[in-house]
Design a protein around this motif. Structure first.
Motif, PDB file in Angstrom:
ATOM      1  N   ALA A  39       0.077  59.321-111.677  1.00 50.94           N
ATOM      2  CA  ALA A  39      -0.438  58.424-110.639  1.00 50.94           C
ATOM      3  C   ALA A  39      -0.793  57.075-111.253  1.00 50.94           C
ATOM      4  CB  ALA A  39      -1.663  59.048-109.983  1.00 50.94           C
ATOM      5  N   GLU A  40      -0.461  56.000-110.548  1.00 56.07           N
ATOM      6  CA  GLU A  40      -0.608  54.670-111.112  1.00 56.07           C
ATOM      7  C   GLU A  40      -2.021  54.112-111.016  1.00 56.07           C
ATOM      8  OE1 GLU A  40       2.300  52.110-109.361  1.00 56.07           O
ATOM      9  OE2 GLU A  40       4.003  53.172-110.235  1.00 56.07           O
ATOM     10  N   ASP A  41      -2.842  54.628-110.110  1.00 59.62           N
ATOM     11  CA  ASP A  41      -4.185  54.067-109.964  1.00 59.62           C
ATOM     12  C   ASP A  41      -5.134  55.124-109.430  1.00 59.62           C
ATOM     13  OD1 ASP A  41      -3.769  54.192-107.115  1.00 59.62           O
ATOM     14  OD2 ASP A  41      -2.706  52.284-107.237  1.00 59.62           O
ATOM     15  N   ASP A  42      -6.411  54.775-109.346  1.00 66.73           N
ATOM     16  CA  ASP A  42      -7.440  55.730-108.928  1.00 66.73           C
ATOM     17  C   ASP A  42      -7.261  56.182-107.488  1.00 66.73           C
ATOM     18  OD1 ASP A  42      -8.613  55.677-111.408  1.00 66.73           O
ATOM     19  OD2 ASP A  42     -10.135  54.191-110.865  1.00 66.73           O
ATOM     20  N   ASP A  43      -6.773  55.302-106.604  1.00 70.23           N
ATOM     21  CA  ASP A  43      -6.573  55.690-105.208  1.00 70.23           C
ATOM     22  C   ASP A  43      -5.547  56.821-105.112  1.00 70.23           C
ATOM     23  OD1 ASP A  43      -8.343  53.737-104.525  1.00 70.23           O
ATOM     24  OD2 ASP A  43      -6.941  52.538-103.336  1.00 70.23           O
ATOM     25  N   GLN A  44      -4.402  56.638-105.752  1.00 73.65           N
ATOM     26  CA  GLN A  44      -3.352  57.656-105.696  1.00 73.65           C
ATOM     27  C   GLN A  44      -3.812  58.932-106.391  1.00 73.65           C
ATOM     28  OE1 GLN A  44      -0.526  57.323-103.970  1.00 73.65           O
ATOM     29  NE2 GLN A  44       0.202  59.361-104.486  1.00 73.65           N
ATOM     30  N   VAL A  79      -7.642  64.807-113.824  1.00 79.46           N
ATOM     31  CA  VAL A  79      -6.290  65.271-114.114  1.00 79.46           C
ATOM     32  C   VAL A  79      -5.709  66.150-113.009  1.00 79.46           C
ATOM     33  CG1 VAL A  79      -6.659  65.143-116.597  1.00 79.46           C
ATOM     34  CG2 VAL A  79      -7.121  67.277-115.395  1.00 79.46           C
ATOM     35  N   GLY A  80      -6.422  66.346-111.902  1.00 81.69           N
ATOM     36  CA  GLY A  80      -5.862  67.150-110.820  1.00 81.69           C
ATOM     37  C   GLY A  80      -4.513  66.629-110.368  1.00 81.69           C
ATOM     38  N   SER A  81      -4.368  65.318-110.297  1.00 82.80           N
ATOM     39  CA  SER A  81      -3.086  64.746-109.881  1.00 82.80           C
ATOM     40  C   SER A  81      -1.999  65.034-110.906  1.00 82.80           C
ATOM     41  CB  SER A  81      -3.216  63.238-109.664  1.00 82.80           C
ATOM     42  OG  SER A  81      -3.564  62.580-110.865  1.00 82.80           O
ATOM     43  N   ALA A  82      -2.345  65.003-112.195  1.00 80.22           N
ATOM     44  CA  ALA A  82      -1.365  65.297-113.242  1.00 80.22           C
ATOM     45  C   ALA A  82      -0.934  66.756-113.187  1.00 80.22           C
ATOM     46  CB  ALA A  82      -1.953  64.969-114.616  1.00 80.22           C
ATOM     47  N   VAL A  83      -1.867  67.646-112.860  1.00 81.91           N
ATOM     48  CA  VAL A  83      -1.522  69.053-112.706  1.00 81.91           C
ATOM     49  C   VAL A  83      -0.590  69.237-111.512  1.00 81.91           C
ATOM     50  CG1 VAL A  83      -2.442  71.338-112.153  1.00 81.91           C
ATOM     51  CG2 VAL A  83      -3.606  69.900-113.836  1.00 81.91           C
ATOM     52  N   LEU A  84      -0.884  68.577-110.398  1.00 83.48           N
ATOM     53  CA  LEU A  84      -0.013  68.681-109.227  1.00 83.48           C
ATOM     54  C   LEU A  84       1.402  68.216-109.550  1.00 83.48           C
ATOM     55  CD1 LEU A  84       0.489  69.217-106.238  1.00 83.48           C
ATOM     56  CD2 LEU A  84      -0.451  66.945-105.735  1.00 83.48           C
ATOM     57  N   ARG A  85       1.526  67.144-110.298  1.00 83.50           N
ATOM     58  CA  ARG A  85       2.853  66.629-110.651  1.00 83.50           C
ATOM     59  C   ARG A  85       3.593  67.543-111.625  1.00 83.50           C
ATOM     60  NH1 ARG A  85       3.598  60.459-110.167  1.00 83.50           N
ATOM     61  NH2 ARG A  85       2.309  60.004-108.353  1.00 83.50           N
ATOM     62  N   ARG A  86       2.892  68.507-112.211  1.00 85.72           N
ATOM     63  CA  ARG A  86       3.498  69.469-113.128  1.00 85.72           C
ATOM     64  C   ARG A  86       3.282  70.901-112.645  1.00 85.72           C
ATOM     65  NH1 ARG A  86       1.447  65.107-115.451  1.00 85.72           N
ATOM     66  NH2 ARG A  86       2.563  64.102-117.181  1.00 85.72           N
ATOM     67  N   TYR A  87       3.156  71.061-111.349  1.00 89.30           N
ATOM     68  CA  TYR A  87       2.701  72.347-110.817  1.00 89.30           C
ATOM     69  C   TYR A  87       3.670  73.489-111.094  1.00 89.30           C
ATOM     70  CZ  TYR A  87       0.572  75.839-107.888  1.00 89.30           C
ATOM     71  OH  TYR A  87      -0.025  77.000-107.463  1.00 89.30           O
ATOM     72  N   HIS A  88       4.944  73.190-111.247  1.00 90.44           N
ATOM     73  CA  HIS A  88       5.927  74.262-111.451  1.00 90.44           C
ATOM     74  C   HIS A  88       5.646  75.053-112.729  1.00 90.44           C
ATOM     75  CE1 HIS A  88       9.595  76.255-110.277  1.00 90.44           C
ATOM     76  NE2 HIS A  88      10.120  76.080-111.469  1.00 90.44           N
ATOM     77  N   LEU A  89       4.880  74.496-113.652  1.00 88.91           N
ATOM     78  CA  LEU A  89       4.489  75.242-114.851  1.00 88.91           C
ATOM     79  C   LEU A  89       3.737  76.517-114.490  1.00 88.91           C
ATOM     80  CD1 LEU A  89       3.174  72.439-117.254  1.00 88.91           C
ATOM     81  CD2 LEU A  89       5.375  73.616-117.359  1.00 88.91           C
ATOM     82  N   PHE A  90       3.055  76.512-113.348  1.00 89.31           N
ATOM     83  CA  PHE A  90       2.221  77.643-112.952  1.00 89.31           C
ATOM     84  C   PHE A  90       2.925  78.566-111.956  1.00 89.31           C
ATOM     85  CE2 PHE A  90      -0.435  74.038-114.036  1.00 89.31           C
ATOM     86  CZ  PHE A  90      -1.369  74.586-114.896  1.00 89.31           C
TER      87      PHE A  90
END
Length: 320
Positions: free
Chosen positions: A62-67, A212-223
């Motif tokens: 995500a590029e900023d705090d809003d996203q 990091v919730g957004s980073a986890v969502l963008r890598r969710y297939h790991l789970f």
């Protein structure tokens, strides 16, 4: 579509994080590689060998705090929706209960849902109020498009798109929500338009999660191979857990990968067991818990739930 060896490695790795298909992943990887000078391309090769770091290049965060805030909200709602999916007849604690099938990382994330996930996700997302309380996500609003819906938070410059949600799918999702609300004798009015005073009061005491919730969502297939995932967010710190299956060290290594891992993240101490990851600003703690007992599956599947437990409830059929 011909792929070079480097492109193929990057595409296959990216797909293991995002769940994208080739049509989605190949153009995204090729677009980045096309603009790289030779020395930076060599750095990517070195990173694949563990000898350099190019995190954030081929899987943007995500590029900023809003996203970031909106994606954290969507992650939490999606994980909470997993509990609904476990009760889809026949109920099961072993059957995969994930709302997210795949994600397409970009400036505005595009999310593909699993087959039955829209209704449970909307139940967790859509804000409704009854005088003094707010359920769902305060400030969340929906913009309808012909083949998708766009999620936004009032006052924030951010968007998440739910792919494949047309008018019919939306109606089916809302049927689940209304069935569950009726069964639980929950009233309330769905909120739309500007931020309502009750939402403003709610957010003053319970701000959106971040980190990091957004980073986890963008890598969710790991789970995706775990039966389910649960998370707790406290401000910008996240705790993520799942039934013993994937291996915490394996997941941590993937999240620290020099190409597709979280930018700037390093392993950090975890006081609550499992492993910790920190970006210096944000923390993520991972752990596995005891898995469900397969011996209970038959009885769980045969359970006739009373009204108000699941949005898939149907009135008992009269015996003739």
């Amino acid at each position: 579509m011909a792929r070079s060896s480097l492109t193929e490695q990057l595409v296959d790795l990216r797909r293991s994080y995002t769940g994208e298909n080739l049509t989605q992943a190949v153009p995204a990887v090729k677009a980045v590689l096309h603009d790289l000078p030779d020395d930076r391309r060599e750095r990517v090769v070195d990173a694949l060998r563990g000898q350099a770091d190019v995190r954030g290049l081929f899987l943007p965060d995500a590029e900023d705090d809003d996203q970031r805030a909106l994606e954290c909200v969507v992650l939490q709602a999606g994980l909470d929706a997993g509990a609904h999916l476990q009760l889809r007849p026949p109920a099961s604690m072993l059957r995969p209960a994930h709302a997210f099938r795949a994600v397409e990382p970009g400036e505005h994330l595009r999310v593909h849902l699993t087959e039955h996930a829209l209704g449970p996700l909307l139940y967790e997302l859509l804000p409704r109020h009854d005088e003094s309380w707010v359920a769902g996500v305060a400030g969340l609003r929906v913009v309808h498009h012909p083949r998708s819906v766009e999620l936004r938070l009032v006052g924030l410059d951010a968007a998440v798109h739910l792919a494949g949600v047309d008018e019919r799918a939306w109606a089916d999702g809302l049927k689940y929500v209304r069935t569950l609300l009726k069964g639980r004798n929950l009233g309330g009015t769905f909120i739309d338009g500007p931020l309502a005073p009750v939402e403003r009061d709610h957010l003053a005491g319970t701000p959106y999660p971040t980190g990091v919730g957004s980073a986890v969502l963008r890598r969710y297939h790991l789970f995706g191979a775990a039966p389910w995932v649960r998370a707790l967010a406290q401000g910008d710190r996240w705790w993520v857990e799942w039934p013993a299956s994937l291996g915490v060290p394996t997941v941590a290594d993937r999240l620290l990968h020099p190409v597709f891992g979280l930018p700037d993240a390093v392993e950090a101490p975890s006081a609550g067991g499992g492993l910790g990851i920190s970006t210096g600003w944000y923390d993520l703690f991972l752990r596995e818990v005891d898995g469900p007992d397969p011996a209970h599956e038959e009885a769980l599947a045969a359970m006739e739930w009373p009204e108000g437990v699941t949005g898939w409830w149907e009135p008992p059929q009269a015996v003739r």
